[in-house]
Design an enzyme around this catalytic site. Structure first.
Site, PDB file in Angstrom:
ATOM      1  CG  ASP A 166      -2.402   4.110  -1.415  1.00 37.38           C
ATOM      2  OD1 ASP A 166      -3.164   3.947  -2.387  1.00 37.38           O
ATOM      3  OD2 ASP A 166      -2.413   3.342  -0.432  1.00 37.38           O
ATOM      4  CB  SER A 204      -0.957  -0.045   1.196  1.00 35.88           C
ATOM      5  OG  SER A 204      -1.942   0.939   1.114  1.00 35.88           O
ATOM      6  CG  ASP A 238      -2.761  -0.430  -2.506  1.00 32.17           C
ATOM      7  OD1 ASP A 238      -2.753   0.742  -2.068  1.00 32.17           O
ATOM      8  OD2 ASP A 238      -3.332  -1.364  -1.913  1.00 32.17           O
TER       9      ASP A 238
END
Length: 455
Positions: free
Chosen positions: A243, A104, A245
Site C-alpha cells: 500500500d 496509508s 506507505d
C-alpha cells in the site's frame, strides 16, 4: 481538550488542508510532541521524519519541522520512505521520536501523521492523550539559543534496504524467480524493486511513478487487480502488492489469485511453529480476522489471540504477551523478530523464503484455509450521535447474536477514522448470514437516519 480527540486508531488522519490535517495544526502538533519528548530541557533530542509520496506531505513536513524545532528538537528528514523504515531508523539513529506522514492506503487527498517512540513502536493511547493535553495549552517555545536544527538524511532509505535484506535467509537467493511488485505509487517505489533485484529476482515493477496525486489510485494492496493481471501476463511466480506507505501487503500467486493477511499469517504461523520459532504457539490478530483462520490454526495446535482493530493494538498485545507474530486481515504483518510495525516488504520476503526453502509454487502456499463466509456493511452516522446506545439497536444486535450462537459470530464497531458503524458477521449458512446483517443494518440505519454504505 481531554483524552484522545485528534488521534484515531493510527495517529492523526483526515483530508489534506482541512482540520485536523492543516499546516497550522501540524505545526502545533509538532510543538506539542516536541515538548512532550523534551521534558528534561536538554538540547540533545532528535526526531526522524519520513513521508510517503502525497503532494500534501511537503506542506505537513515543513509545518511539523517548524513546530518541532521551535521547542528545541533536532529534526532529521528522511524523505519518502516506508512506514516501517521510520520505526527502524528511529531506533537505529537513537532518536527520541519518529514521525511518518502518510494516510496509508487512503487516496491522495487524505493524509496523516503517525508517531513512533524511541524503541520504534507506535505511541500508546496514553502518550497520545498526553500530547493532546499539551496541545490544548500554551506551548512554551525554546529560547533562541536552544531552537532545534533540521537536516536531510539522504541514505536513510538505503539503510533500511540493507536491513531488509538481512531478514532473508542467509545464503539464499531469488535466482530464477520472476516477481511482480506493485508499490502503489507510494513510499516503497524505489526500495522494494531494488531489494528484490539485489536478492536475485527478475522484477516487474508497477506503481513506481508517483506524481503526488496517484498514490493508491487503482493500484497497490487495496486494488490488486492490475498486479494480478501482470503476474499472469508476464508468467511471474509471485506478485507482491504494497500500500501507499508499504506497511501492508497482499500476495498474488502464479495463477493471479490474491491471498490476504489472514492467509499469509496462517502460512507463517505454521512454518514458525514447525521450526520452533513461534513464541508460545500463539498468533495475534484482530477481531476482523476470519473465523476460518481460527479454526485452521486450532487444527495445527496454534492459539489465536484477538485484539481490537489496528496494527498498533496487535503490537501492544504481542509485547505484553511476549509473542512474535501477528497482523491483520488487511495485510499488516508484524514480525517483532525483525520489525516494530507492519512491514509489507519484509512479509513479501518471508513468503519468497518459504517458496525457495520448500520448492513449492506460491499457489501451494498462499491458500491455507477455506474462509468462513463473511459479510461487512457500513452505516454512516452524524457526528455527536451514538446509534449503538439506542434500545432498538441493542435489541437487534442481541437477536442477531442469538441466531448466530454456535454457528458464527457478529462484530459491531465504530470506525476509528470516520463516522461509520461497521456491521460484520461470519457464518457458514450464507442465507442466515445475509438475514442477520440486513436486520442489524436496518436497525442501525433507522437510528442513524442515514443510508447504508458498501463494505
Amino acid at each position: 481538550m481531554s483524552g484522545r480527540t485528534i488521534f484515531g486508531t493510527d495517529g492523526v488522519r483526515g483530508r489534506a488542508n482541512s482540520y485536523p490535517m492543516t499546516a497550522g495544526m501540524a505545526l502545533k502538533l509538532g510543538a506539542a510532541a516536541g515538548r512532550y519528548f523534551r521534558r528534561d530541557g536538554t538540547d540533545k533530542h532528535r526526531v526522524v521524519i519520513g513521508k510517503d509520496t502525497r503532494r500534501s506531505g511537503y506542506m505537513l513536513e515543513n509545518a511539523l519541522t517548524a513546530g518541532l524545532t521551535s521547542t528545541g528538537m533536532n529534526v532529521l528528514l528522511l524523505g519518502p520512505v516506508p512506514t516501517p523504515a521510520v520505526g527502524f531508523l528511529t531506533r537505529s539513529m537513537r532518536a527520541d521520536l519518529g514521525i511518518m506522514i502518510s494516510a496509508s492506503h487512503n487516496p491522495h487527498h487524505d493524509n496523516g501523521i503517525k508517531f513512533f517512540g524511541p524503541e520504534g513502536f507506535k505511541l500508546s493511547d496514553e502518550a497520545e492523550a498526553e500530547i493532546e493535553a499539551i496541545l490544548a495549552r500554551e506551548i512554551d517555545p525554546a529560547q533562541p539559543e536552544n531552537i532545534g536544527s533540521a537536516r536531510r538524511i539522504d541514505d536513510g532509505l538505503w539503510r533500511y534496504a540493507e536491513f531488509a535484506k538481512t531478514t532473508f535467509p542467509a545464503g539464499r537467493r531469488l535466482d530464477g524467480l520472476k516477481v511482480v511488485v506493485d508499490c502503489a505509487n507510494g513510499a516503497a517505489y524505489k526500495v522494494a524493486p531494488e531489494v528484490l533485484w539485489e536478492l536475485g529476482a527478475e522484477v516487474v515493477p508497477l506503481g513506481v511513478k508517483p506524481n503526488g496525486l496517484n498514490i493508491n489510485d487503482k493500484c497497490g494492496s487495496t486494488h490488486p487487480e492490475a498486479a494480478a493481471a501482470a503476474v499472469v501476463a508476464h508468467g511471474a511466480h509471485l506478485g507482491i502488492c504494497l500500500d501507499g506507505d508499504a506497511d501492508r501487503v497482499m500476495i498474488i500467486d502464479e495463477t493471479g489469485t490474491v491471498a490476504d493477511g489472514d492467509q499469509i499469517m496462517a502460512l507463517f504461523a505454521e512454518r514458525w511453529a514447525k521450526a520452533g520459532r513461534l513464541q508460545a504457539g500463539t498468533l495475534v490478530a484482530t477481531v476482523m480476522s476470519n473465523l476460518g483462520l481460527e479454526k485452521h490454526l486450532a487444527g495445527h495446535g496454534i492459539r489465536l489471540e484477538r485484539t481490537a482493530v489496528g496494527d498498533r493494538y496487535v503490537v501492544e498485545a504481542m509485547r505484553r504477551g511476549g509473542w512474535n507474530l501477528g497482523g491483520e486481515q488487511s495485510g499488516h504483518i508484524v514480525m517483532t523478530d525483525f520489525c516494530t510495525t507492519g512491514d509489507g516488504l519484509l512479509a513479501g520476503l518471508q513468503f519468497l523464503a518459504a517458496m525457495v526453502e520448500s520448492g513449492q509454487p506460491a499457489s501451494a502456499l498462499a491458500q491455507r484455509f477455506d474462509r468462513v463466509p463473511q459479510l461487512l456493511q457500513n452505516v454512516r452516522y452524524a457526528a455527536g450521535t451514538d446509534p449503538l446506545a439506542l434500545p432498538p439497536v441493542a435489541s437487534a444486535i442481541a437477536e442477531a447474536e442469538a441466531r448466530l450462537a454456535g454457528c458464527g459470530r457478529l462484530l459491531i464497531r465504530k470506525s476509528g477514522t470516520e463516522p461509520l458503524i461497521r456491521v460484520m458477521a461470519e457464518c457458514e449458512d450464507e442465507a442466515l448470514l445475509a438475514e442477520v446483517v440486513a436486520a442489524v443494518v436496518a436497525a442501525v440505519t433507522r437510528a442513524a437516519g442515514t443510508p447504508v454504505e458498501a463494505g
